[in-house]
Write an enzyme that holds these catalytic residues in place. Structure first.
Site, PDB file in Angstrom:
ATOM      1  CE  LYS A 119      17.056  -2.711 -10.970  1.00 18.18           C
ATOM      2  NZ  LYS A 119      18.145  -2.427 -10.054  1.00 18.18           N
TER       3      LYS A 119
ATOM      4  CB  SER B  23      -2.466   0.440  -3.979  1.00 17.59           C
ATOM      5  OG  SER B  23      -3.150   1.595  -4.399  1.00 17.59           O
TER       6      SER B  23
ATOM      7  CB  THR C 127       1.928  -1.080  -1.285  1.00 17.14           C
ATOM      8  OG1 THR C 127       0.524  -0.852  -1.340  1.00 17.14           O
ATOM      9  CG2 THR C 127       2.628  -0.474  -2.478  1.00 17.14           C
ATOM     10  CE1 TYR C 128      -4.176  -2.547  -4.138  1.00 11.87           C
ATOM     11  CE2 TYR C 128      -3.478  -2.731  -1.856  1.00 11.87           C
ATOM     12  CZ  TYR C 128      -4.362  -2.262  -2.809  1.00 11.87           C
ATOM     13  OH  TYR C 128      -5.439  -1.499  -2.425  1.00 11.87           O
TER      14      TYR C 128
ATOM     15  CB  ALA D  46       2.426   3.878   0.841  1.00 12.04           C
TER      16      ALA D  46
END
Length: 115
Positions: A9, A25, A57-58, A75
């Site tokens: 993280k 994204s 998301t990516y 987003a």
């Protein structure tokens, strides 16, 4: 058996941009990606400490050293510039792999740079 485990993280990053007119994204400074072992295209969870929103998301790489944390597409409606977010990645592991797993956590400064 496989378990989905916290892999890494980026803790308390600052949102620098929100770009509604982009194809989805989150853009993350490549320095932060490298340090956290979060990869291009990887699925991540975004937790917004400022407003309580959570989304997935990516990742797409942002300019190295720029400190960019930009939520793109839909987003972008879930954040405001200046919000504090946690970006979390997960991995599937066996019980055996889990025995030796140590999650990575990085703590960027207020400009999203590493000390």
């Amino acid at each position: 058996m496989f378990l989905q485990i916290h892999k890494s993280k980026i803790h308390r990053a600052v949102v620098t941009e929100a770009n509604l007119n982009y194809v989805g994204s989150i853009t993350i400074d490549e320095d932060l990606m490298d340090a956290s072992k979060i990869f291009e295209g990887e699925r991540v969870q975004i937790v917004n400490n400022s407003n309580g929103e959570r989304l997935e998301t990516y990742v797409i790489p942002g300019e190295r050293g720029s400190g960019v944390i930009c939520l793109n597409g839909a987003a972008a409606r879930k954040v405001e510039v200046g919000d504090i977010v946690i970006i979390i990645s997960y991995a599937w592991m066996t019980l055996e792999e889990l025995k030796n797993h140590k999650p990575i956590a990085i703590f960027p400064d207020e400009k999203n740079h590493l000390a």
